[in-house]
Design a protein around this motif. Structure first.
Motif, PDB file in Angstrom:
ATOM      1  N   GLU A  73       3.464 -11.030 -57.059  1.00 60.62           N
ATOM      2  CA  GLU A  73       3.554 -10.433 -55.722  1.00 60.62           C
ATOM      3  C   GLU A  73       2.250  -9.704 -55.390  1.00 60.62           C
ATOM      4  OE1 GLU A  73       6.885  -8.107 -53.184  1.00 60.62           O
ATOM      5  OE2 GLU A  73       6.439  -7.262 -55.147  1.00 60.62           O
TER       6      GLU A  73
ATOM      7  N   ASP B 165       5.914 -16.769 -56.818  1.00 58.97           N
ATOM      8  CA  ASP B 165       6.330 -15.387 -57.042  1.00 58.97           C
ATOM      9  C   ASP B 165       6.166 -14.986 -58.499  1.00 58.97           C
ATOM     10  OD1 ASP B 165       7.141 -14.965 -54.368  1.00 58.97           O
ATOM     11  OD2 ASP B 165       9.084 -15.908 -54.779  1.00 58.97           O
ATOM     12  N   PHE B 166       6.469 -15.928 -59.405  1.00 61.22           N
ATOM     13  CA  PHE B 166       6.454 -15.631 -60.828  1.00 61.22           C
ATOM     14  C   PHE B 166       5.846 -16.778 -61.619  1.00 61.22           C
ATOM     15  CE2 PHE B 166      10.143 -13.473 -59.003  1.00 61.22           C
ATOM     16  CZ  PHE B 166       9.907 -12.149 -59.395  1.00 61.22           C
TER      17      PHE B 166
ATOM     18  N   ARG C 173      13.754 -13.011 -53.221  1.00 61.31           N
ATOM     19  CA  ARG C 173      12.984 -12.496 -54.363  1.00 61.31           C
ATOM     20  C   ARG C 173      13.876 -12.044 -55.521  1.00 61.31           C
ATOM     21  NH1 ARG C 173       8.296 -11.543 -56.289  1.00 61.31           N
ATOM     22  NH2 ARG C 173       7.801  -9.616 -57.343  1.00 61.31           N
ATOM     23  N   GLU C 174      14.983 -11.406 -55.232  1.00 65.69           N
ATOM     24  CA  GLU C 174      15.881 -10.950 -56.307  1.00 65.69           C
ATOM     25  C   GLU C 174      16.474 -12.130 -57.068  1.00 65.69           C
ATOM     26  OE1 GLU C 174      16.561  -7.963 -57.809  1.00 65.69           O
ATOM     27  OE2 GLU C 174      14.813  -7.453 -56.609  1.00 65.69           O
TER      28      GLU C 174
ATOM     29  N   ILE D  60       6.439  -8.512 -66.410  1.00 66.23           N
ATOM     30  CA  ILE D  60       7.838  -8.088 -66.463  1.00 66.23           C
ATOM     31  C   ILE D  60       8.249  -8.099 -67.920  1.00 66.23           C
ATOM     32  CG2 ILE D  60      10.215  -8.676 -65.836  1.00 66.23           C
ATOM     33  CD1 ILE D  60       9.088  -9.927 -63.280  1.00 66.23           C
TER      34      ILE D  60
ATOM     35  N   THR E 243      14.110 -16.524 -62.954  1.00 66.23           N
ATOM     36  CA  THR E 243      12.948 -16.440 -63.833  1.00 66.23           C
ATOM     37  C   THR E 243      13.331 -15.849 -65.185  1.00 66.23           C
ATOM     38  OG1 THR E 243      11.445 -16.268 -61.949  1.00 66.23           O
ATOM     39  CG2 THR E 243      10.621 -15.463 -64.075  1.00 66.23           C
TER      40      THR E 243
ATOM     41  N   LYS F  82      13.798 -13.668 -59.215  1.00 66.21           N
ATOM     42  CA  LYS F  82      13.571 -12.901 -60.446  1.00 66.21           C
ATOM     43  C   LYS F  82      14.690 -13.165 -61.448  1.00 66.21           C
ATOM     44  CE  LYS F  82      12.556  -8.277 -62.149  1.00 66.21           C
ATOM     45  NZ  LYS F  82      12.361  -6.863 -61.794  1.00 66.21           N
ATOM     46  N   GLU F  83      15.910 -13.227 -60.969  1.00 64.43           N
ATOM     47  CA  GLU F  83      17.061 -13.512 -61.839  1.00 64.43           C
ATOM     48  C   GLU F  83      16.910 -14.879 -62.521  1.00 64.43           C
ATOM     49  OE1 GLU F  83      21.591 -14.808 -60.911  1.00 64.43           O
ATOM     50  OE2 GLU F  83      20.894 -13.023 -59.856  1.00 64.43           O
TER      51      GLU F  83
ATOM     52  N   ASP G  94       4.561 -11.229 -62.624  1.00 62.42           N
ATOM     53  CA  ASP G  94       4.960 -11.025 -61.232  1.00 62.42           C
ATOM     54  C   ASP G  94       3.703 -11.141 -60.388  1.00 62.42           C
ATOM     55  OD1 ASP G  94       5.738 -10.098 -58.737  1.00 62.42           O
ATOM     56  OD2 ASP G  94       6.942  -8.461 -59.553  1.00 62.42           O
TER      57      ASP G  94
END
Length: 163
Positions: free
Chosen positions: A60, A67-68, A32-33, A143, A39, A36-37, A58
């Motif tokens: 989630e 996820d995004f 997930r991290e 986000i 994204t 996100k990076e 997001d």
């Protein structure tokens, strides 16, 4: 010289098309991290290409589809294609290819690139209003993309001062 630049551009576009047509996408686990990076990186690429109304959602706890989402507005179909191609090129260098994309024509209102963990929706203004994914995914947490840009700029300025 202009002729050579046009030929180079045509060759690059041809290679991107061929790579997309011939790709064999292997599913790659991305935590997930990292998702996100990537994204945020994709959103920055769209911002660099001057797309507008960039929104990162997001998903989630809302859906298992992805996820995004990134929603962005292009002023034209060529700008829509330029944004999608720039993300494709950058993520390909990291070994990340989309599972699917729709074709983009001069009449297209919406370009979609599905990377599994991330789905990128690039619209014309008319397409963004018509499909209204902003309203459809209203319950998703947004986000703040501007915070990412501001943080990056502050970090760059901080690094310059330290040198």
């Amino acid at each position: 010289m202009k002729s050579q630049d046009k030929n180079n551009k045509k060759n690059i576009e041809k290679n991107i098309r061929e790579n997309r047509e011939n790709k064999k996408v292997e599913k790659k686990f991305i935590d997930r991290e990292k998702a996100k990076e990537i994204t945020l990186k994709a959103a920055k690429i769209l911002d660099d290409k001057k797309l507008e109304e960039i929104k990162i959602l997001d998903l989630e706890d809302i859906t298992s589809l992805s996820d995004f989402f990134i929603l962005a507005t292009a002023s034209s179909s060529p700008q829509m294609k330029a944004g999608a191609d720039a993300i494709y090129k950058e993520l390909k260098e990291e070994g990340i290819l989309p599972y699917s994309e729709n074709e983009n024509s001069s009449e297209s209102l919406w370009h979609l690139s599905d990377y599994g963990f991330l789905v990128i929706h690039i619209f014309t203004k008319e397409g963004r209003e018509y499909y209204d994914l902003d309203k459809l995914w209203l319950e998703a947490k947004e986000i703040e993309f501007n915070n990412f840009n501001n943080k990056e700029n502050k970090d760059n300025n901080k690094n310059k001062k330290q040198k």
